[in-house]
Design a protein around this motif. Sequence first.
Motif, PDB file in Angstrom:
ATOM      1  N   PRO A  29      28.728 -15.696 -49.681  1.00 25.95           N
ATOM      2  CA  PRO A  29      29.916 -15.050 -50.337  1.00 25.95           C
ATOM      3  C   PRO A  29      29.414 -13.329 -50.052  1.00 25.95           C
ATOM      4  CG  PRO A  29      28.633 -16.000 -52.037  1.00 25.95           C
ATOM      5  CD  PRO A  29      27.692 -16.064 -50.912  1.00 25.95           C
ATOM      6  N   HIS A  77      28.710  -9.996 -50.979  1.00 23.44           N
ATOM      7  CA  HIS A  77      28.000  -9.516 -52.083  1.00 23.44           C
ATOM      8  C   HIS A  77      27.638  -7.924 -52.110  1.00 23.44           C
ATOM      9  CE1 HIS A  77      23.617  -9.310 -54.038  1.00 23.44           C
ATOM     10  NE2 HIS A  77      24.623  -9.083 -54.828  1.00 23.44           N
ATOM     11  N   ASP A  95      26.760  -5.686 -58.143  1.00 27.43           N
ATOM     12  CA  ASP A  95      25.690  -6.533 -58.479  1.00 27.43           C
ATOM     13  C   ASP A  95      24.425  -6.444 -57.723  1.00 27.43           C
ATOM     14  OD1 ASP A  95      24.481  -9.129 -59.417  1.00 27.43           O
ATOM     15  OD2 ASP A  95      25.482 -10.390 -57.768  1.00 27.43           O
ATOM     16  N   GLY A 108      19.452 -11.900 -55.488  1.00 30.45           N
ATOM     17  CA  GLY A 108      19.658 -13.223 -55.207  1.00 30.45           C
ATOM     18  C   GLY A 108      18.423 -14.338 -55.698  1.00 30.45           C
ATOM     19  N   ASP A 150      20.475 -14.094 -51.357  1.00 30.36           N
ATOM     20  CA  ASP A 150      21.891 -13.992 -51.882  1.00 30.36           C
ATOM     21  C   ASP A 150      23.119 -15.010 -51.328  1.00 30.36           C
ATOM     22  OD1 ASP A 150      22.162 -12.632 -49.598  1.00 30.36           O
ATOM     23  OD2 ASP A 150      23.211 -10.878 -50.710  1.00 30.36           O
ATOM     24  N   CYS A 151      22.687 -16.236 -50.933  1.00 31.89           N
ATOM     25  CA  CYS A 151      23.652 -17.309 -50.757  1.00 31.89           C
ATOM     26  C   CYS A 151      24.338 -17.631 -52.119  1.00 31.89           C
ATOM     27  CB  CYS A 151      22.971 -18.535 -49.948  1.00 31.89           C
ATOM     28  SG  CYS A 151      21.856 -19.478 -51.104  1.00 31.89           S
ATOM     29  N   LEU A 152      25.253 -18.530 -52.194  1.00 27.42           N
ATOM     30  CA  LEU A 152      25.980 -18.887 -53.150  1.00 27.42           C
ATOM     31  C   LEU A 152      25.039 -19.632 -54.470  1.00 27.42           C
ATOM     32  CD1 LEU A 152      28.667 -19.291 -55.054  1.00 27.42           C
ATOM     33  CD2 LEU A 152      28.806 -21.656 -53.782  1.00 27.42           C
ATOM     34  N   LEU A 187      23.154 -16.661 -55.868  1.00 28.56           N
ATOM     35  CA  LEU A 187      23.728 -15.871 -56.737  1.00 28.56           C
ATOM     36  C   LEU A 187      24.443 -16.487 -58.179  1.00 28.56           C
ATOM     37  CD1 LEU A 187      25.723 -13.721 -53.871  1.00 28.56           C
ATOM     38  CD2 LEU A 187      23.863 -12.880 -55.385  1.00 28.56           C
ATOM     39  N   ALA A 188      24.877 -17.893 -57.875  1.00 31.89           N
ATOM     40  CA  ALA A 188      25.692 -18.263 -58.906  1.00 31.89           C
ATOM     41  C   ALA A 188      25.200 -19.429 -59.639  1.00 31.89           C
ATOM     42  CB  ALA A 188      26.979 -18.539 -58.574  1.00 31.89           C
ATOM     43  N   TYR A 204      32.286 -15.286 -56.974  1.00 35.52           N
ATOM     44  CA  TYR A 204      31.372 -15.941 -55.851  1.00 35.52           C
ATOM     45  C   TYR A 204      31.823 -17.549 -55.889  1.00 35.52           C
ATOM     46  CZ  TYR A 204      28.106 -12.105 -56.481  1.00 35.52           C
ATOM     47  OH  TYR A 204      27.573 -10.982 -56.624  1.00 35.52           O
ATOM     48  N   HIS A 232      34.786 -17.990 -53.677  1.00 38.11           N
ATOM     49  CA  HIS A 232      34.545 -17.689 -52.319  1.00 38.11           C
ATOM     50  C   HIS A 232      34.444 -19.307 -51.577  1.00 38.11           C
ATOM     51  CE1 HIS A 232      33.168 -16.212 -48.141  1.00 38.11           C
ATOM     52  NE2 HIS A 232      32.192 -17.248 -48.483  1.00 38.11           N
TER      53      HIS A 232
END
Lengths: 309, 309
Positions: free
Chosen positions: B170, B172, B177, B181, B188-190, B193-194, B223, B226
Amino acid sequence: MPAAPLNGAPLIGAIEAGGTKFIAALATPEGEILARTRIPTQTPETCFPALADFFAAAQEEHGPVAAFGVASFGPIDIDPTSPTYGTFTTTPKPGWQGARFHDVLGSFGAPIVVDTDVNGACLGEWMKGAGQGCRTLAYTTIGTGVGTGVVSHGRSLMGISHFESGHILPPHDRTLDPFAGSCPYHGDCLEGLASGPAIEKRWGKSLDQLAGDSAAIDLIGGYIAHLAASLVLLQMPDRLIFGGGVMKAPGLVESVRRQTEAKLNGYVSHPRLDAGLETYIVTPGLGDDAGITGAIALGCQALDVALPG
Amino acid sequence: MPAAPLNGAPLIGAIEAGGTKFIAALATPEGEILARTRIPTQTPETCFPALADFFAAAQEEHGPVAAFGVASFGPIDIDPTSPTYGTFTTTPKPGWQGARFHDVLGSFGAPIVVDTDVNGACLGEWMKGAGQGCRTLAYTTIGTGVGTGVVSHGRSLMGISHFESGHILPPHDRTLDPFAGSCPYHGDCLEGLASGPAIEKRWGKSLDQLAGDSAAIDLIGGYIAHLAASLVLLQMPDRLIFGGGVMKAPGLVESVRRQTEAKLNGYVSHPRLDAGLETYIVTPGLGDDAGITGAIALGCQALDVALPG
């Protein structure tokens, strides 16, 4: 009275409907083209009668059309269960909204399969081009627009509609690329950043003319690699084909491969990817014939004829 | 000697194999559970004999297992044409790499279908939960990991492997933020991050504990949105289900809906989306029963029994 079909085989009426021209052909299910014409894409009022005349004359000479396959520009309803199947929906192209292929082809009394141009090209490449032998194949065109067709086991995939890969959002570093993007809906979606018109708008020239500029190639290559990686993660195809005018820029497909590999960073381990992406991310094998080849394959589906190859 | 099958119907051996526990059940193809057990996920050496003992006792009481369905954690080979079908591949879970469900279930002499846990949950929700009536359904779990299963016409989709939606990238904004990640492959892929662990690592608490903090909810919701928008553009499902521990945070699904709508910005026009996303993006209907329900459905596929519902 029409002549008997060649060798007794049923004949396919194939149409590749593009934004500037229609290609129509009468062909055998194996892909041999018996008659072919080119009609400018003006309005349905001029284009549809010309199509009807062509197929009437072609079947007079070669035998009756047993099924039609249409690979068309869109947006178009490709849901066979929909009452408006084969109808152009919200296209801004003057005169085409609401036009329906069944209106012109229905009088021939043959079944009709309608799909998108990019699904048709994907099917053509799967049948006779760079996607032969793939179980799942993704074909993306990067040109005036950006779109992806996915064929799995010889059928194009869809959900409630055809896919719209051109509108995914790649990370956009505005320090590196201050261009705001040209998509009227999303600004800096993939199509807004990497289509032919977006490139012209950003630099005043085509990517081909910028071929010596490795930063430009890598910028566009990075956006396309975002789609390539997303297709891997969300579809896991056997191969990705990237075609269309933008992809003809020297060095671009190599840049897409390199940046896709960097983005995936070894996470997806599979023999098809592990040896490097030279055979995984490729350019089309059929060139300008992918569309009409796919339209013939769609006609074969209408017949439920086993596909050759 | 085993008793006759209940009402003469073939019985399904169903296994939901999770990272902390296995649920095993003997069930009718309609989903009625006749016997059920829970086995901690330790090693195959302890877990597999316990599974075999359970099914041996269950079929002694209720009748023979006619087919097995397995919905399992992974990575696992789910390609039925592969020689290592049903085998755990590169899992870091001690003892499980190379373990194969056929090693324990093969002795029962019944056909076996193995799929991922998230594909199983998607199939379960399609059959009896929030995805009933959908032709194409996407189910995403946002928990310890992030993954998506897609079911189309009652079968889960795959290409050369199962999908890996957790690793899409997503946009970033590091000003908003600064968290780098947590994904060891992509940062910092999904998932980086989430996922639940990413949220814990960033804020030292779960999103549930941050429920009053609308900035935190919207950051994670963005995120996830996305992924939601990417799934729409690349799969066009009839509905998106988002489950898993993170999704239990109050306000999160509403934030995902709002931000998905903003990202698509009206581009995809279809009756299923046009009226707002309240019925398009939903939470699971089956809660904790999706997995075992899906495993039963997989067993039905092994039998080629028509799926109920």
